[in-house]
Design an enzyme around this catalytic site. Structure first.
Site, mmCIF file in Angstrom:
data_model
loop_
_atom_site.group_PDB
_atom_site.id
_atom_site.type_symbol
_atom_site.label_atom_id
_atom_site.label_comp_id
_atom_site.label_asym_id
_atom_site.label_seq_id
_atom_site.Cartn_x
_atom_site.Cartn_y
_atom_site.Cartn_z
ATOM 1 N N GLN A 163 -0.108 15.025 28.887
ATOM 2 C CA GLN A 163 1.138 14.272 28.747
ATOM 3 C C GLN A 163 1.171 13.437 27.472
ATOM 4 O O GLN A 163 2.232 12.952 27.082
ATOM 5 C CB GLN A 163 1.376 13.382 29.969
ATOM 6 N N CYS A 169 3.834 11.251 33.645
ATOM 7 C CA CYS A 169 2.979 11.863 34.672
ATOM 8 C C CYS A 169 3.788 12.504 35.783
ATOM 9 O O CYS A 169 3.461 13.581 36.263
ATOM 10 C CB CYS A 169 2.063 10.792 35.264
ATOM 11 N N HIS A 311 0.289 6.332 39.259
ATOM 12 C CA HIS A 311 0.102 7.590 38.537
ATOM 13 C C HIS A 311 0.447 8.779 39.435
ATOM 14 O O HIS A 311 0.049 8.827 40.593
ATOM 15 C CB HIS A 311 -1.356 7.673 38.065
#
Ligand SMILES: *[C@@H]1O[C@H](CO)[C@@H](O)[C@H](O)[C@H]1NC(C)=O
Length: 381
Positions: A163, A169, A311
């Site tokens: 990324q 994410c 995340h």
């Protein structure tokens, strides 16, 4: 009383300032929830050692990851951040003995910088988690599940992606789940576009706060699934390649290769997660990434880990026992595909413990969703 405490805090802060570098101070402040506890559990006996090692380690870090800094001042600052991260890796090692922690490609970033640039799960509003539609997964039978299972061995998982310095994410977690579901339905692994979601998905929670997916500034997998249901689907990575920043939307409906027909949100239950994984393919999950900045390999199972989710990653399998130093009991684990390139973790993957004694470690079981039905495009190139 309040003023007294305030003055005490100011004195403590001054002391800290005298004792440590500016970088160490900012990193310990940014570490937030985990730090006070960690300081309680572990003393600071090895501080000096770490300082001595830091210069040599930093030089080899620069070579290994090809770092160059603007000037000597920037380099000195980055080295102090690096030294603070070495100390932090040692604390993590003591708190997480079944994994290996140390120098990673993120070792010259403060935890705050790391969080801002390499994560990207936005905070969901409580009511808005599932986008307003009923998406609660039905309870699946859990008997007869295999002891070990890994979708990589069945061809449902594409290459590890990166990324970069962008809080996207969520789009990698989403594309990974759809790549898997598409493979299960068609037998063909299509590598799908994250950039389309980064540029075009501005889907919001169905709540009053109306928090929305917003490119490199974060998003959620469930709202991304809603976007994909509404927009028609995803183009391939090749057609709509990753840029690592938000650009204007160039979505071309005629180039869709995978479509989401429905998705579901799975309850916070390890057996249901495993059953859904085996039935529907890799799952979009969220996790607290506090230990991931220093992670090298092994089964991560920190004694203390916050469950604040920051995340988005992809759950691709599970194992019944991890390799571990002999003195520690082996632990069952989840296998997680990350989006930080192959030069992080175990070739881009992370293992975190699971099982009756380690439920929901770092929040890993608390935000799990799957693509349960897809349309496939008739068009073949
Ligand atoms: C979508 O999936 C959910 C379960 O997750 C189910 O309740 C719902 O009826 C499904 N919707 C459609 C249109 O199939």
């Amino acid at each position: 009383m309040a003023r007294h405490r305030h003055r005490l805090a100011a004195a403590a802060a001054l002391l800290l300032l005298l004792l440590s570098s500016a970088a160490a101070l900012s990193s310990s402040a940014a570490e937030g929830e985990e730090d006070p506890l960690i300081e309680q559990v572990v003393g600071d006996g090895e501080e000096e050692d770490a300082q001595l090692d830091a210069e040599a380690h930093f030089a080899s870090f620069e070579r290994r990851f090809g770092r160059t800094y603007r000037d000597a001042g920037e380099r000195a600052y980055r080295m102090s951040v690096f030294a603070a991260n070495l100390r932090r890796a040692r604390r993590h090692q003591r708190l997480d003995p079944t994994a290996t922690h140390g120098v990673t490609k993120f070792s010259d970033l403060t935890p705050g910088e790391f969080r801002d640039r390499f994560l990207g799960l936005r905070r969901p509003s409580l009511e808005g988690l599932v986008g307003g539609e009923p998406h609660e997964a039905p309870i699946l039978p859990t008997d007869g599940l295999p002891d070990d299972f890994d979708w990589r061995e069945h061809g449902a998982v594409g290459p590890v992606k990166d990324q970069g310095s962008c809080g996207s994410c969520w789009s990698f977690s989403t594309s990974g789940a759809l790549e898997g579901a598409h493979f299960l339905a068609t037998g063909k692994l299509e590598v799908l576009s994250e950039q389309q979601m980064v540029d075009c998905d501005h889907e919001c929670d169905a709540s009053e706060s109306r928090a929305c997916d917003s490119g490199c500034n974060g998003g959620l997998m469930t709202t991304a699934f809603s976007y994909l249901m509404k927009s028609g689907g995803l183009q391939s990575e090749k057609d709509y390649p990753y840029a690592g920043r938000e650009n204007t939307c160039k979505f071309d409906k005629s180039k869709i290769v995978a479509q989401v027909k429905n998705f579901s949100v799975i309850s916070v239950n390890e057996d249901q997660i495993a059953a859904n994984l085996v039935k529907h393919g890799p799952l979009a999950i969220a996790i607290n990434a506090a230990y991931m900045q220093t992670y090298i390999g092994g089964v991560s199972c920190p004694f203390i880990c916050g469950r604040h989710l920051d995340h988005g990653v992809l759950l691709v399998g599970y194992g019944s026992a991890g390799y571990a130093p002999i003195r520690f009991k082996e632990k069952p684990y989840w296998i997680i595909k990350n989006s930080w390139g192959e030069n992080w973790g175990e070739k881009g993957y992370y293992k975190i413990c699971r099982g009756p004694h380690d439920k929901n470690k770092c929040g890993v079981d608390s935000m799990v969703s799957s693509v349960t039905a897809i349309h496939t495009s008739k068009k073949e190139e």
